[in-house]
Design a protein around this motif. Sequence first.
Motif, short mmCIF file in Angstrom:
data_model
loop_
_atom_site.label_atom_id
_atom_site.label_comp_id
_atom_site.label_asym_id
_atom_site.label_seq_id
_atom_site.Cartn_x
_atom_site.Cartn_y
_atom_site.Cartn_z
N ILE A 1 -2.99 2.06 -3.89
CA ILE A 1 -3.57 2.80 -5.01
C ILE A 1 -2.97 2.31 -6.34
CG2 ILE A 1 -3.75 5.06 -6.13
CD1 ILE A 1 -5.61 4.81 -3.76
N SER A 2 -1.66 2.10 -6.38
CA SER A 2 -1.00 1.64 -7.60
C SER A 2 -1.47 0.24 -7.99
CB SER A 2 0.53 1.64 -7.40
OG SER A 2 1.01 2.94 -7.17
N ILE A 3 -1.62 -0.63 -7.01
CA ILE A 3 -2.11 -1.99 -7.29
C ILE A 3 -3.52 -1.92 -7.85
CG2 ILE A 3 -2.79 -4.18 -6.23
CD1 ILE A 3 -0.49 -3.67 -4.19
N PHE A 4 -4.35 -1.12 -7.20
CA PHE A 4 -5.75 -1.00 -7.63
C PHE A 4 -5.85 -0.52 -9.07
CE2 PHE A 4 -9.90 0.96 -7.98
CZ PHE A 4 -10.72 0.03 -7.37
N LYS A 5 -5.04 0.47 -9.44
CA LYS A 5 -5.08 1.01 -10.79
C LYS A 5 -4.58 0.01 -11.84
CE LYS A 5 -4.63 5.90 -9.54
NZ LYS A 5 -3.75 7.09 -9.60
N ALA A 6 -3.72 -0.92 -11.42
CA ALA A 6 -3.18 -1.91 -12.36
C ALA A 6 -4.15 -3.05 -12.66
CB ALA A 6 -1.88 -2.49 -11.80
N LEU A 7 -5.20 -3.18 -11.83
CA LEU A 7 -6.16 -4.27 -12.00
C LEU A 7 -7.31 -3.86 -12.91
CD1 LEU A 7 -6.33 -5.59 -8.31
CD2 LEU A 7 -4.86 -6.36 -10.16
N PRO A 8 -8.03 -4.83 -13.45
CA PRO A 8 -9.18 -4.51 -14.32
C PRO A 8 -10.21 -3.63 -13.62
CG PRO A 8 -8.61 -6.84 -14.50
CD PRO A 8 -7.80 -6.29 -13.37
N LYS A 9 -10.81 -2.73 -14.34
CA LYS A 9 -11.80 -1.82 -13.75
C LYS A 9 -13.08 -2.54 -13.34
CE LYS A 9 -10.27 2.43 -16.06
NZ LYS A 9 -10.67 3.55 -16.95
N SER A 10 -13.37 -3.64 -13.98
CA SER A 10 -14.64 -4.33 -13.74
C SER A 10 -14.63 -5.25 -12.52
CB SER A 10 -15.01 -5.16 -14.97
OG SER A 10 -13.98 -6.11 -15.26
N LYS A 11 -13.54 -5.27 -11.77
CA LYS A 11 -13.42 -6.19 -10.63
C LYS A 11 -14.36 -5.81 -9.48
CE LYS A 11 -9.70 -3.37 -8.89
NZ LYS A 11 -9.88 -2.41 -9.97
N GLN A 12 -14.64 -6.79 -8.65
CA GLN A 12 -15.35 -6.58 -7.38
C GLN A 12 -14.31 -6.33 -6.29
OE1 GLN A 12 -17.47 -10.03 -6.03
NE2 GLN A 12 -18.43 -9.01 -4.30
N THR A 13 -14.59 -5.39 -5.40
CA THR A 13 -13.63 -5.05 -4.36
C THR A 13 -14.28 -5.09 -2.99
OG1 THR A 13 -12.42 -3.59 -5.88
CG2 THR A 13 -11.99 -3.31 -3.53
N ALA A 14 -13.57 -5.73 -2.05
CA ALA A 14 -14.01 -5.79 -0.66
C ALA A 14 -12.89 -5.28 0.23
CB ALA A 14 -14.40 -7.21 -0.27
N LEU A 15 -13.19 -4.32 1.08
CA LEU A 15 -12.21 -3.73 1.98
C LEU A 15 -12.61 -4.05 3.42
CD1 LEU A 15 -10.81 -0.11 1.64
CD2 LEU A 15 -11.52 -0.99 3.87
N PHE A 16 -11.71 -4.72 4.15
CA PHE A 16 -11.98 -5.07 5.55
C PHE A 16 -11.02 -4.30 6.45
CE2 PHE A 16 -14.06 -8.43 3.35
CZ PHE A 16 -15.06 -8.91 4.19
N SER A 17 -11.56 -3.70 7.49
CA SER A 17 -10.74 -2.88 8.38
C SER A 17 -11.29 -2.95 9.80
CB SER A 17 -10.73 -1.43 7.88
OG SER A 17 -10.04 -0.60 8.77
N ALA A 18 -10.39 -2.94 10.78
CA ALA A 18 -10.83 -2.96 12.17
C ALA A 18 -11.35 -1.60 12.62
CB ALA A 18 -9.67 -3.39 13.08
N THR A 19 -10.88 -0.53 11.94
CA THR A 19 -11.34 0.82 12.25
C THR A 19 -11.87 1.49 10.98
OG1 THR A 19 -9.17 1.81 11.83
CG2 THR A 19 -9.61 1.04 14.07
N TYR A 20 -12.59 2.57 11.16
CA TYR A 20 -13.08 3.32 10.00
C TYR A 20 -12.81 4.79 10.23
CZ TYR A 20 -15.97 4.46 5.97
OH TYR A 20 -16.41 4.90 4.75
N GLU A 21 -11.53 5.11 10.25
CA GLU A 21 -11.09 6.47 10.49
C GLU A 21 -10.91 7.20 9.16
OE1 GLU A 21 -7.63 6.00 12.92
OE2 GLU A 21 -8.76 5.19 14.60
N ASP A 22 -10.44 8.46 9.22
CA ASP A 22 -10.35 9.31 8.03
C ASP A 22 -9.46 8.71 6.94
OD1 ASP A 22 -12.05 11.12 9.14
OD2 ASP A 22 -10.48 12.49 9.84
N ASN A 23 -8.38 8.03 7.34
CA ASN A 23 -7.49 7.47 6.31
C ASN A 23 -8.16 6.35 5.53
OD1 ASN A 23 -7.50 5.69 8.47
ND2 ASN A 23 -5.28 5.37 8.51
N ILE A 24 -8.99 5.56 6.20
CA ILE A 24 -9.73 4.50 5.51
C ILE A 24 -10.81 5.10 4.61
CG2 ILE A 24 -11.30 2.53 5.84
CD1 ILE A 24 -8.42 1.86 6.37
N LYS A 25 -11.48 6.14 5.11
CA LYS A 25 -12.50 6.81 4.29
C LYS A 25 -11.88 7.39 3.03
CE LYS A 25 -15.32 8.04 8.32
NZ LYS A 25 -15.79 9.13 9.20
#
Length: 456
Positions: free
Chosen positions: A167-191
């Motif tokens: 979360i801290s890294i994400f907030k430090a980056l430009p707001k206009s960036k493109q983001t891709a999240l890759f995960s082997a599971t899609y459980e509540d913590n990823i959501k």
Amino acid sequence: MLTFDSLKISEELLKNLNSLGFKKMTSIQAKTIPLLLDKSDLIAQAKTGSGKTIAFTIPLVEKLEVKRFTIQSMVICPTRELANQVAQEIKKVCRHIHNVKVLTLCGGVPYKPQVASLRHKAHIIVATPGRVLKHISENNIQLENINYLVLDEADKMLDMGFYEDVISIFKALPKSKQTALFSATYEDNIKNLADNILHKNIFIEDDDVHKKQKINQIFYKVNEASKTALIPSIISSSKANSVLIFCNRKVTCEHLADDIFDLGFDCVVLNSDLDQKQRDETLVLFSNKSYPIMIATDVASRGLNIDNIDLVINYDVAKDEKVHTHRIGRTARAQNIGVAVTLYDEQSIHIVEDIKEIYDDIEFKDIQSLKDDLSFNLQAKYRTLYINGGKKQKLRAGDIVGALINQAGLKSEDIADIDIFTFHSYVAVKKEFELQALKELNRNKIKGKKYQVYKR
């Protein structure tokens, strides 16, 4: 299956992909690459070995402006092993572009050289969360031009407690960036993570996440004292040439390695006590088949990009069903069939029951049914040579191959994997040519320069 030439990418990139042997896209590549090229944010659920690294790397390379010598993309990985492998993959995909700088920022390696490298700037950063956040907090890194962020194996990152760091890294980056999240599971913590960092995103699910890998799972109930003695029979009955053995504790790995050696097998050990150079060397020796057995703690259960592992042995039962899944996923990669053997006792029955809830095709066998094939002899086909020169000395794989052929008299088929690091390199040769290659490389020059070469 869709081919890479159906993508809207440059001719040079396409030619490079073809030269790397990439012709047809995997399911996750076909679903995500067009969207990422179109600058969409997305969440992709994909298993290890599905081709996801290439999926997020092709858009990264395609949008790269090499003449703008500033950080344009950042890939965050949970472990330094995965970060190093992702960085190597990115370098391969962009090798048709001159002067691209890919910088890896991971913990467990000296900090000050990273600061110096950041002063000289880079195009692409591949990092682990804690280390890149430290660089951000000390203003060592310029973030204003980053337009593409990838979170690779996000579920593992959260399992390791990196939620707040991400979360801290994400907030430090430009707001206009493109983001891709890759995960082997899609459980509540990823959501929950996705809800906090992504607002307009597309969810992609790889068809293969619902397909069982082609892994033949066999469970044997054993006494603790008899486990080691079963290893030769398990290996020979599976006709395995590449074996990964998991233990829960570092001390167990070391003791097992001693016992395995006494049984006549060559093996290496991977655990968190090793520094980065030692880890790199261990993985090289195992992946290039110089050592047919690697004994590891769960530091190796995620982020290892090693194909053709025939057999996984759970010497100790994993702490839970998720770790078990990650372990056995080291075999049966790239559409291959694999075997996973788990040794369990009365104390681990409760975890075995949890694992059974996920896998309904496990075979529970009596150890009396295990037959040792005495005609099968597990031996390494290759030996590895260490060269005290690498990228800093402008040493290339072609230079090493040329020296081995022209000076040592080897043929191209006698030479296997070549791994080049910053200050050193490794080359695997058929073991019958090890001493010949060692002698001639030490006696002659490589690319006009003298190097010291050692056996590994």
